[in-house]
Design a protein around this motif. Structure first.
Motif, PDB file in Angstrom:
ATOM      1  N   TYR A 309       0.386  -0.736  -0.337  1.00 13.95           N
ATOM      2  CA  TYR A 309      -0.032  -0.109  -0.164  1.00 13.95           C
ATOM      3  C   TYR A 309       1.483   1.324   0.481  1.00 13.95           C
ATOM      4  O   TYR A 309       0.435   2.384  -0.999  1.00 13.95           O
ATOM      5  N   LEU A 310       2.017   1.693   0.803  1.00 11.90           N
ATOM      6  CA  LEU A 310       2.203   2.512   0.794  1.00 11.90           C
ATOM      7  C   LEU A 310       3.221   2.756  -0.226  1.00 11.90           C
ATOM      8  O   LEU A 310       3.781   3.992  -0.644  1.00 11.90           O
ATOM      9  N   GLN A 311       3.854   1.493  -0.991  1.00 11.94           N
ATOM     10  CA  GLN A 311       5.257   2.046  -2.088  1.00 11.94           C
ATOM     11  C   GLN A 311       4.060   2.116  -3.262  1.00 11.94           C
ATOM     12  O   GLN A 311       4.407   3.311  -4.248  1.00 11.94           O
ATOM     13  N   ALA A 312       2.787   2.023  -3.388  1.00 12.10           N
ATOM     14  CA  ALA A 312       0.405   2.731  -4.445  1.00 12.10           C
ATOM     15  C   ALA A 312       0.653   3.674  -3.578  1.00 12.10           C
ATOM     16  O   ALA A 312       0.606   4.505  -4.983  1.00 12.10           O
ATOM     17  N   THR A 313       0.380   4.195  -2.815  1.00 12.97           N
ATOM     18  CA  THR A 313       0.105   5.114  -1.992  1.00 12.97           C
ATOM     19  C   THR A 313       0.288   6.639  -2.918  1.00 12.97           C
ATOM     20  O   THR A 313      -0.312   7.572  -3.451  1.00 12.97           O
ATOM     21  N   ALA A 314       1.892   7.240  -2.961  1.00 19.18           N
ATOM     22  CA  ALA A 314       2.107   8.620  -3.947  1.00 19.18           C
ATOM     23  C   ALA A 314       1.746   8.141  -5.603  1.00 19.18           C
ATOM     24  O   ALA A 314       0.897   9.169  -5.923  1.00 19.18           O
ATOM     25  N   THR A 315       1.954   7.570  -5.940  1.00 19.65           N
ATOM     26  CA  THR A 315       1.047   7.669  -7.570  1.00 19.65           C
ATOM     27  C   THR A 315       0.147   7.191  -8.002  1.00 19.65           C
ATOM     28  O   THR A 315      -0.555   7.777  -8.494  1.00 19.65           O
ATOM     29  N   ALA A 316      -1.000   6.474  -6.696  1.00 14.27           N
ATOM     30  CA  ALA A 316      -2.603   6.946  -6.264  1.00 14.27           C
ATOM     31  C   ALA A 316      -3.523   8.189  -6.608  1.00 14.27           C
ATOM     32  O   ALA A 316      -4.183   8.388  -7.382  1.00 14.27           O
ATOM     33  N   PHE A 317      -2.475   8.444  -5.094  1.00 19.64           N
ATOM     34  CA  PHE A 317      -2.917  10.288  -5.262  1.00 19.64           C
ATOM     35  C   PHE A 317      -2.445  10.340  -6.097  1.00 19.64           C
ATOM     36  O   PHE A 317      -3.239  11.890  -6.673  1.00 19.64           O
ATOM     37  N   ALA A 318      -1.791  10.462  -6.727  1.00 20.30           N
ATOM     38  CA  ALA A 318      -1.251  11.113  -7.584  1.00 20.30           C
ATOM     39  C   ALA A 318      -1.995  11.709  -9.275  1.00 20.30           C
ATOM     40  O   ALA A 318      -2.349  12.396 -10.230  1.00 20.30           O
ATOM     41  N   ASN A 319      -2.437  10.199  -9.617  1.00 27.92           N
ATOM     42  CA  ASN A 319      -3.211   9.650 -10.488  1.00 27.92           C
ATOM     43  C   ASN A 319      -4.835   9.482 -10.269  1.00 27.92           C
ATOM     44  O   ASN A 319      -5.608  10.394 -11.383  1.00 27.92           O
ATOM     45  N   LYS A 323      -9.696   8.936  -5.204  1.00 21.46           N
ATOM     46  CA  LYS A 323     -10.504   7.507  -5.420  1.00 21.46           C
ATOM     47  C   LYS A 323     -10.435   6.093  -4.726  1.00 21.46           C
ATOM     48  O   LYS A 323     -10.046   4.715  -5.032  1.00 21.46           O
ATOM     49  N   PHE A 324      -8.686   6.208  -4.732  1.00 12.07           N
ATOM     50  CA  PHE A 324      -7.420   5.673  -3.671  1.00 12.07           C
ATOM     51  C   PHE A 324      -8.594   5.139  -3.079  1.00 12.07           C
ATOM     52  O   PHE A 324      -8.162   3.914  -2.203  1.00 12.07           O
ATOM     53  N   TYR A 325      -8.564   6.079  -2.336  1.00 14.86           N
ATOM     54  CA  TYR A 325      -9.873   5.312  -0.766  1.00 14.86           C
ATOM     55  C   TYR A 325     -11.236   4.028  -0.504  1.00 14.86           C
ATOM     56  O   TYR A 325     -10.524   3.876  -0.153  1.00 14.86           O
ATOM     57  N   LEU A 326     -11.058   3.563  -2.017  1.00 15.13           N
ATOM     58  CA  LEU A 326     -11.850   3.451  -2.276  1.00 15.13           C
ATOM     59  C   LEU A 326     -11.744   1.961  -2.309  1.00 15.13           C
ATOM     60  O   LEU A 326     -12.279   0.915  -2.114  1.00 15.13           O
ATOM     61  N   VAL A 327     -10.585   2.094  -2.663  1.00 17.96           N
ATOM     62  CA  VAL A 327      -9.886   0.411  -3.005  1.00 17.96           C
ATOM     63  C   VAL A 327      -9.734  -0.189  -1.130  1.00 17.96           C
ATOM     64  O   VAL A 327     -10.760  -1.241  -0.942  1.00 17.96           O
ATOM     65  N   PHE A 328      -9.569   0.984  -0.024  1.00 15.88           N
ATOM     66  CA  PHE A 328     -10.342   0.395   1.813  1.00 15.88           C
ATOM     67  C   PHE A 328     -11.140  -0.007   1.633  1.00 15.88           C
ATOM     68  O   PHE A 328     -11.767  -0.818   2.819  1.00 15.88           O
ATOM     69  N   ILE A 329     -12.226   0.783   1.676  1.00 13.91           N
ATOM     70  CA  ILE A 329     -13.423   1.008   1.703  1.00 13.91           C
ATOM     71  C   ILE A 329     -14.235  -0.084   1.499  1.00 13.91           C
ATOM     72  O   ILE A 329     -14.841  -0.728   1.647  1.00 13.91           O
ATOM     73  N   ILE A 330     -13.990  -0.826   0.063  1.00 15.53           N
ATOM     74  CA  ILE A 330     -14.349  -1.872  -0.621  1.00 15.53           C
ATOM     75  C   ILE A 330     -13.960  -3.125   0.243  1.00 15.53           C
ATOM     76  O   ILE A 330     -14.328  -4.208   0.793  1.00 15.53           O
ATOM     77  N   ILE A 331     -12.222  -2.985   0.525  1.00 14.92           N
ATOM     78  CA  ILE A 331     -12.077  -4.093   1.515  1.00 14.92           C
ATOM     79  C   ILE A 331     -12.291  -4.048   2.931  1.00 14.92           C
ATOM     80  O   ILE A 331     -12.593  -5.579   3.316  1.00 14.92           O
ATOM     81  N   SER A 332     -11.953  -2.952   3.830  1.00 17.27           N
ATOM     82  CA  SER A 332     -12.697  -3.324   4.656  1.00 17.27           C
ATOM     83  C   SER A 332     -14.307  -3.441   5.205  1.00 17.27           C
ATOM     84  O   SER A 332     -14.367  -4.602   6.191  1.00 17.27           O
ATOM     85  N   GLY A 333     -15.079  -3.202   3.507  1.00 17.07           N
ATOM     86  CA  GLY A 333     -16.552  -3.774   4.178  1.00 17.07           C
ATOM     87  C   GLY A 333     -16.922  -5.219   3.802  1.00 17.07           C
ATOM     88  O   GLY A 333     -17.787  -5.530   4.576  1.00 17.07           O
ATOM     89  N   LEU A 334     -16.532  -5.855   3.436  1.00 12.38           N
ATOM     90  CA  LEU A 334     -16.649  -7.633   2.530  1.00 12.38           C
ATOM     91  C   LEU A 334     -15.793  -7.482   3.844  1.00 12.38           C
ATOM     92  O   LEU A 334     -16.105  -8.720   4.509  1.00 12.38           O
TER      93      LEU A 334
END
Length: 418
Positions: A309-319, A323-334
């Motif tokens: 997650y930490l390696q992907a964060t900077a790139t994800a927030f930049a692009n 919407k990067f929060y949706l990854v965590f919302i979906i996984i934690s919800g399920l």
């Protein structure tokens, strides 16, 4: 040089994170295990907080080199303190028993678990007796890595621990922690405010880790763990909505304030239900002979999940931004739904009896409820499990051994399984 230093710091800190829950679990009495092991979470949060406070303090240093050398220098104090403490802390009595060091293990249990109004030391003697008899069986069992995945009940425990470790880190907790200043910057705050908000945020973790540790032995691990994951999902939904609607414009101060509040609420529920409860759960879930490996796999899962997650964060927030929060919302919800379906309750169960919730009753040598002290003879009395008549009581000749007849009977019932 900095990378090399970080390598050694990482080895030490993550190794320490794996050892301490195992050690504390094996020292704590069943009724207070949640609190004592939960204090690991409290002190981890305290460590994060001290780092944040020092980062804030040295921000005001006039010398640029001191701004980063100062916090690194202070970080040397704590390992040195731990080296001193090592001379005073006892070894785990369960580890000693697995190594055949019965007298030393007995001395530690009697010293640590002595109760003031218990002149016969009924609790400590009964607890040690159960530990000792269980260790005799555990020494005959396979402690290897293959057994953790080949035996169905061990495999289930491993899957539960690693699964919850993955879901717990999939709430974005380390993303928020490590990228906190960046996230606050996206909400319109300057450098000083970013550091101040980060200090306040991590302080919330100390308080609510303690709340979780205090509640765990009363209401159980399962409710806190499920609540923690589900509540993190809710706070992330609020955070994503605030960032999506107000961060870009930066004009709606109320909306941006709610975004900060969502981060604070997130850490409160994470601390109560995931941080402190997870540490307890990993430590008490496994039998004595593979506990260290089980906790190791749990902590390794946390580390690997954070790394991705930490390696992907900077790139994800930049692009993709919010919407990067949706990854965590979906996984934690399920994950909250999954945990509701599969998580067992481990509150108050002696770790020698944890096997019963996984169907391995043949792996339990003695049940705590069957051990008592005869106050006339001051000897331990062990009943056949399930016998309520009192006819099956057998006096134990010493604190450390069964009568010869009972020893033979127990050996006969265990030899095939062993």
């Amino acid at each position: 040089m900095f990378i090399v230093a970080r390598f050694f710091a990482g080895v030490g800190s993550w190794g320490f994170l794996a050892v301490t829950p195992t050690f504390t679990t094996e020292l704590a009495p069943p009724a207070l295990r949640g609190f004592f092991v939960g204090m690991n979470g409290v002190n981890i949060a305290l460590g994060y907080a001290l780092a944040s406070y020092m980062g804030m303090a040295f921000y005001f240093a006039k010398d640029p080199a001191l701004q980063w050398r100062g916090p690194l220098g202070l970080a040397l104090v704590w390992p040195l303190m731990m080296l001193v403490v090592m001379f005073f802390i006892p070894e785990s009595p369960r580890w000693l028993l697995l190594k055949g060091k019965v007298d030393k293990a007995q001395e530690i249990v009697y010293k640590l678990h002595k109760i003031k109004n218990d002149p016969d030391q009924e609790f400590a003697r009964g607890e040690f007796y159960q530990m000792q008899k269980q260790a005799e069986l555990d020494r005959t069992l396979d402690p290897g890595w293959v057994a953790m995945f080949s035996k169905p009940s061990y495999r289930k425990r491993t899957a539960l621990a690693m699964g919850f470790a993955f879901i717990g880190q999939s709430t974005a907790v380390l993303v928020i922690n490590n990228y906190g200043p960046t996230l606050y910057k996206a909400l319109g705050y300057g450098t000083k405010d970013q550091l101040a908000l980060q200090c306040g945020w991590i302080t919330v973790g100390i308080i609510f880790n303690f709340v979780g540790a205090s509640l765990m032995d009363r209401i159980g691990r399962r409710p806190l763990m499920i609540f923690g994951v589900a509540a993190c999902c809710v706070t992330l939904i609020i955070e994503a909505a605030m960032v999506a609607n107000f961060a870009a414009a930066g004009t709606n101060k109320a909306g941006l304030g709610v975004g900060v509040a969502a981060f604070y609420c997130f850490l409160a529920v994470y601390s109560v239900g995931i941080d402190v409860a997870g540490v307890v759960f990993y430590g008490e879930l496994f039998p004595n002979h593979i506990r260290a490996k089980g906790v190791c796999l749990s902590v390794a899962t946390i580390a690997l999940t954070d790394l991705v997650y930490l390696q992907a964060t900077a790139t994800a927030f930049a692009n993709i931004g919010w919407k990067f929060y949706l990854v965590f919302i979906i996984i934690s919800g399920l994950g909250a739904i999954l945990m509701f379906l599969v998580l067992p309750e481990t509150k108050g169960i002696p770790i020698e009896e944890m096997a019963k919730i996984f169907g391995d009753t043949e792996d339990i040598m003695v049940y705590a409820e069957d051990i008592h002290v005869d106050h006339n003879t001051h000897e331990l009395v062990v009943a056949a499990h399930g016998d309520k008549s009192g006819e099956g009581l057998t006096h134990v000749a010493t604190h450390q051994g069964l009568t010869p007849n009972m020893e033979k009977e127990l050996a006969a019932t265990r030899i095939e399984h062993a």
